[in-house]
Write an enzyme that holds these catalytic residues in place. Structure first.
Site, PDB file in Angstrom:
ATOM      1  N   CYS A  12       0.853  -1.182   0.000  1.00 21.64           N
ATOM      2  CA  CYS A  12       0.000   0.000   0.000  1.00 21.64           C
ATOM      3  C   CYS A  12       0.891   1.234   0.000  1.00 21.64           C
ATOM      4  O   CYS A  12       2.114   1.147   0.139  1.00 21.64           O
ATOM      5  CB  CYS A  12      -0.913   0.005   1.237  1.00 21.64           C
ATOM      6  SG  CYS A  12      -0.020   0.145   2.802  1.00 21.64           S
ATOM      7  N   HIS A  74       3.225   2.337  10.532  1.00 19.57           N
ATOM      8  CA  HIS A  74       2.259   2.062  11.599  1.00 19.57           C
ATOM      9  C   HIS A  74       2.072   3.232  12.560  1.00 19.57           C
ATOM     10  O   HIS A  74       1.028   3.337  13.208  1.00 19.57           O
ATOM     11  CB  HIS A  74       2.707   0.851  12.425  1.00 19.57           C
ATOM     12  CG  HIS A  74       2.815  -0.413  11.639  1.00 19.57           C
ATOM     13  ND1 HIS A  74       3.947  -0.739  10.923  1.00 19.57           N
ATOM     14  CD2 HIS A  74       1.955  -1.430  11.459  1.00 19.57           C
ATOM     15  CE1 HIS A  74       3.764  -1.912  10.338  1.00 19.57           C
ATOM     16  NE2 HIS A  74       2.563  -2.357  10.643  1.00 19.57           N
ATOM     17  N   CYS A  96       2.218   6.582   8.063  1.00 20.33           N
ATOM     18  CA  CYS A  96       1.227   6.714   6.999  1.00 20.33           C
ATOM     19  C   CYS A  96       0.334   7.926   7.281  1.00 20.33           C
ATOM     20  O   CYS A  96      -0.113   8.120   8.419  1.00 20.33           O
ATOM     21  CB  CYS A  96       0.385   5.443   6.923  1.00 20.33           C
ATOM     22  SG  CYS A  96      -0.997   5.554   5.766  1.00 20.33           S
ATOM     23  N   HIS A 127      -0.693  -4.454  18.638  1.00 25.57           N
ATOM     24  CA  HIS A 127      -0.257  -4.107  17.281  1.00 25.57           C
ATOM     25  C   HIS A 127       0.381  -2.720  17.316  1.00 25.57           C
ATOM     26  O   HIS A 127      -0.050  -1.829  18.053  1.00 25.57           O
ATOM     27  CB  HIS A 127      -1.459  -4.119  16.339  1.00 25.57           C
ATOM     28  CG  HIS A 127      -1.107  -3.943  14.893  1.00 25.57           C
ATOM     29  ND1 HIS A 127      -0.848  -2.711  14.348  1.00 25.57           N
ATOM     30  CD2 HIS A 127      -0.963  -4.841  13.885  1.00 25.57           C
ATOM     31  CE1 HIS A 127      -0.568  -2.854  13.059  1.00 25.57           C
ATOM     32  NE2 HIS A 127      -0.635  -4.136  12.761  1.00 25.57           N
ATOM     33  N   GLU A 129       0.376  -0.152  15.315  1.00 21.47           N
ATOM     34  CA  GLU A 129      -0.519   0.991  15.053  1.00 21.47           C
ATOM     35  C   GLU A 129      -1.416   1.266  16.245  1.00 21.47           C
ATOM     36  O   GLU A 129      -1.606   2.424  16.645  1.00 21.47           O
ATOM     37  CB  GLU A 129      -1.378   0.736  13.809  1.00 21.47           C
ATOM     38  CG  GLU A 129      -2.309   1.899  13.503  1.00 21.47           C
ATOM     39  CD  GLU A 129      -3.375   1.590  12.467  1.00 21.47           C
ATOM     40  OE1 GLU A 129      -4.505   2.089  12.606  1.00 21.47           O
ATOM     41  OE2 GLU A 129      -3.090   0.845  11.507  1.00 21.47           O
ATOM     42  N   CYS A 196      -8.795   2.330   6.445  1.00 25.08           N
ATOM     43  CA  CYS A 196      -8.194   2.817   5.205  1.00 25.08           C
ATOM     44  C   CYS A 196      -8.919   2.217   4.007  1.00 25.08           C
ATOM     45  O   CYS A 196      -8.978   0.995   3.864  1.00 25.08           O
ATOM     46  CB  CYS A 196      -6.706   2.458   5.155  1.00 25.08           C
ATOM     47  SG  CYS A 196      -5.910   2.883   3.594  1.00 25.08           S
ATOM     48  N   SER A 225      -1.226  -8.504  10.095  1.00 24.98           N
ATOM     49  CA  SER A 225      -2.647  -8.537  10.450  1.00 24.98           C
ATOM     50  C   SER A 225      -3.501  -8.393   9.197  1.00 24.98           C
ATOM     51  O   SER A 225      -4.509  -9.088   9.019  1.00 24.98           O
ATOM     52  CB  SER A 225      -2.982  -7.404  11.424  1.00 24.98           C
ATOM     53  OG  SER A 225      -2.299  -7.575  12.636  1.00 24.98           O
TER      54      SER A 225
END
Length: 290
Positions: A12, A74, A96, A127, A129, A196, A225
């Site tokens: 991405c 992340h 991001c 995680h 993020e 997203c 993930s």
């Protein structure tokens, strides 16, 4: 044997941007530290390590001084930036933009609404993020992985629900519905679909792709993930879907009496790896027909 690669699969924007920034620094200086895996794919990590990328964990951050450190897509909590400043670490920030925007929304909501308004995050506990998002609330946000976690919420107080950017829209809507079922005052529950759309939009295309081939090879690292979510979407459509991280995980028996193979991957899967697997599949299937 027909062997095709999904044109919609692969990195991405956030991952492409992080890798580009890393390669720019490595080309000039030969060494760059990265806080955590820049991408959840061991093959790509090996490639970047050979260029000089050194992956460190948060436990090592305090021992770093006067170096350049890449923050991956992340995102990170505010504490990471504070430590970097104290240790004279130059940050190469590849967070991001979608994650940055979500961090700001959660931080603003937490500071504006006070302690009574519960910030709830639908995501994977631990995680990277999610850790960064929780950090915007001084660690007070409630992380919900499934509806079984809803008992962590006080349903007498207001709730603001957000989502990790790579979760499935369907899963988010299930959480919304379950909270609505249990919440007494409908005025106090607000939810924001912060998934997203570049990632979520891949599901429709992947389902169509998965249904067009006899066998699907979904290429993803075990830590991804996003990869787990997208692979399950493929398997729903095509039971002959297999999760592989490299050519070593491929079993030639999967292709017996089959005519077509589709190769696809996660947002953390490099294109070159899918192409490598396609070459391998063509080789082993041509040998079996000799």
């Amino acid at each position: 044997m027909i062997v095709d690669i999904d044109t919609g699969s692969g990195f991405c924007f956030g991952v492409v941007n992080a890798i580009r920034k890393a390669e720019e620094v490595l080309e000039k200086e030969g060494t760059l530290y990265c806080l955590g895996d820049i991408v959840h794919n061991s093959e790509e990590l090996d490639r970047l390590a050979k260029k000089g990328l050194i992956v460190v964990g948060h436990d090592e951050l305090n021992r770093l001084h006067d170096v350049k450190l890449l923050l991956r897509a992340h995102g990170e909590p505010p504490s990471t930036y504070r430590i970097a400043q104290e240790n004279r670490i130059e940050i190469i920030d590849a967070t991001c933009p979608v994650v940055l925007k979500l961090q700001k929304r959660i931080k603003d909501a937490f500071e504006k609404n006070g302690e009574d308004n519960q910030v709830v995050i639908y995501g994977k506990r631990g995680h990277a993020e999610v850790n960064g998002l929780v950090g915007q609330t001084e660690g007070r946000a409630i992380v919900i992985e499934t509806s079984d976690d809803l008992d962590k919420i006080n349903f007498n107080n207001p709730i603001s629900l957000y989502s990790q950017t790579t979760k499935s829209p369907e899963g988010f809507q299930r959480i919304v519905a379950d909270i609505n079922d249990r919440y007494r005052s409908k005025q106090g529950f607000e939810y924001y679909d912060t998934i997203c759309r570049q990632v979520a939009g891949r599901v429709k295309g992947l389902k169509k792709f998965a249904g067009s081939y006899d066998v699907i090879l979904f290429v993803s690292g075990a830590k991804s993930s996003n990869g787990k979510v997208l692979f399950e979407e493929c398997r729903k459509v095509n039971p002959m879907s297999f999760l592989v991280s490299d050519v070593n995980g491929i079993d030639h028996r999967w292709f017996e009496n089959k005519e077509s193979v589709g190769i696809c991957g996660a947002t953390s899967t490099p294109r070159w790896l899918m192409e490598k697997i396609a070459v391998h599949v063509r080789h082993i299937t041509s040998k079996s027909h000799d």
